[in-house]
Design a protein around this motif. Sequence first.
Motif, PDB file in Angstrom:
ATOM      1  N   GLY A  92       0.830  -1.198   0.000  1.00 27.03           N
ATOM      2  CA  GLY A  92       0.000   0.000   0.000  1.00 27.03           C
ATOM      3  C   GLY A  92       0.864   1.246   0.000  1.00 27.03           C
ATOM      4  N   GLU A  93       0.250   2.368  -0.235  1.00 27.65           N
ATOM      5  CA  GLU A  93       0.963   3.645  -0.279  1.00 27.65           C
ATOM      6  C   GLU A  93       0.464   4.548   0.850  1.00 27.65           C
ATOM      7  N   PRO A  94       1.309   5.461   1.353  1.00 27.77           N
ATOM      8  CA  PRO A  94       0.951   6.210   2.560  1.00 27.77           C
ATOM      9  C   PRO A  94       0.068   7.440   2.369  1.00 27.77           C
ATOM     10  N   GLU A 112      -2.815   6.789  -2.429  1.00 28.36           N
ATOM     11  CA  GLU A 112      -3.044   5.415  -2.889  1.00 28.36           C
ATOM     12  C   GLU A 112      -2.997   4.435  -1.719  1.00 28.36           C
ATOM     13  N   LYS A 113      -3.586   4.840  -0.593  1.00 30.85           N
ATOM     14  CA  LYS A 113      -3.670   3.965   0.570  1.00 30.85           C
ATOM     15  C   LYS A 113      -4.388   2.671   0.204  1.00 30.85           C
ATOM     16  N   ASP A 138      -6.322   0.850   2.156  1.00 28.86           N
ATOM     17  CA  ASP A 138      -7.713   0.896   2.615  1.00 28.86           C
ATOM     18  C   ASP A 138      -8.554   1.864   1.800  1.00 28.86           C
ATOM     19  N   ALA A 139      -7.947   2.966   1.344  1.00 32.03           N
ATOM     20  CA  ALA A 139      -8.694   3.915   0.507  1.00 32.03           C
ATOM     21  C   ALA A 139      -9.080   3.295  -0.828  1.00 32.03           C
ATOM     22  N   ASN A 140      -8.162   2.541  -1.410  1.00 28.37           N
ATOM     23  CA  ASN A 140      -8.454   1.904  -2.690  1.00 28.37           C
ATOM     24  C   ASN A 140      -9.463   0.774  -2.547  1.00 28.37           C
ATOM     25  N   ILE A 176      -4.608  -2.939   8.355  1.00 35.23           N
ATOM     26  CA  ILE A 176      -4.024  -1.820   7.599  1.00 35.23           C
ATOM     27  C   ILE A 176      -3.731  -0.666   8.544  1.00 35.23           C
ATOM     28  N   GLY A 211      -1.856   3.250   8.430  1.00 33.94           N
ATOM     29  CA  GLY A 211      -1.253   4.293   7.604  1.00 33.94           C
ATOM     30  C   GLY A 211      -1.371   4.022   6.118  1.00 33.94           C
ATOM     31  N   GLY A 212      -2.404   3.277   5.730  1.00 38.74           N
ATOM     32  CA  GLY A 212      -2.600   2.965   4.318  1.00 38.74           C
ATOM     33  C   GLY A 212      -1.797   1.785   3.829  1.00 38.74           C
ATOM     34  N   ILE A 213      -1.068   1.102   4.754  1.00 39.54           N
ATOM     35  CA  ILE A 213      -0.162   0.007   4.400  1.00 39.54           C
ATOM     36  C   ILE A 213      -0.525  -1.234   5.212  1.00 39.54           C
TER      37      ILE A 213
END
Length: 367
Positions: A220-222, A225-226, A228-230, A282, A284-286
Amino acid sequence: MAGSSFGNIFKMATWGESHGKGTGVVVDGCPAGLALDEARIQAYLDRRKPGQTKYSTPRKEEDTVEILSGIFEGKTTGTPISMAVYNKTQRSGDYSAIAECYRPGHADYTFDQKYGFRDYRGGGRSSGRETIGRVAAGAVAEEILKELGINLYAYTKSICGITIDENKALRENIIKSPLFMPDLEASEKAEEALLKRMKEQNSAGGIIECIVTGMPAGIGEPVFEKLDANIAKAVMSIGAVKGVEIGAGFAAAASSGSVNNDSFYNDKNKGIIKKTNNAGGILGGISDGSDITIRAAIKPTPSIAGMQHTVNKAGENIDIEIKGRHDPVIVPRAVVVVETMVAAVILDMLMVSMTSRLDLMKKFFGF
């Protein structure tokens, strides 16, 4: 129309309408060498196929998938995979009565406002049959993830407000329940409640839960493009979904830091792991290496047989009774849709993460 494609490296582009010749998808970014055939994809599509129980639409469609490209001698070639499912029992005449009016709960009005035109036959691109392409593409993703030791399973958590008892839930019960509930006692109660709604010419909604196991940490990206966001975007893009939770979700808002924080500890066999999983795998998006847990809230089916109030294109207030073949509850058939959309995101983010560290790139290319 923009917005019919999804993904960064593993990409899908769905096409087709509910009452057109068919629906399908083009998958790009699938690596070469995956053993794949129509039977594997069909197993996923059969889980969302209509007409299998009295709780789904009586529309009978085989939903047989045909792979048109991207496979040679039983394996993916690395080129785009095109898949099609042809409609065979559409009855467009059922929708002629609503051609000039806006059905409550549907996208009829918003479609007209955006395009000045709409395909009123079953909702066109807004129909649930659009999810055929998603499931076919997500099935490819899920088959790749299995090769990597990452597995997904999804099920109905609640219908009509009747929620499974986690202590009575067994994974093997999911396929035994016509509603795909792992708690068979809850399934029976939900079936009774649903039959009552159907007699009242009404519909029901519910909650789907999806679990991802075997997920490594660091995916994941911080920022934008997290992971959890995706996932949330992918699940929210499913037509009937009105809310998404990850981990503790909205319950975290009523918690405290000392309770909601997941304590880490070093296990001599497993390495660094967490004692609890309120974060849902998840941080911090990772991904943090724990199971990823997602829940999707599915609204009641908007097409109901009872009388409803609406407006026609002329702006006149009218009453309508919707004809045709409709699901009294969307939840059971949407279980595999949620699962495969999550699979597509997980695979895509794994691919994106392959370039995140120079040392790993050197190792991959043998430098």
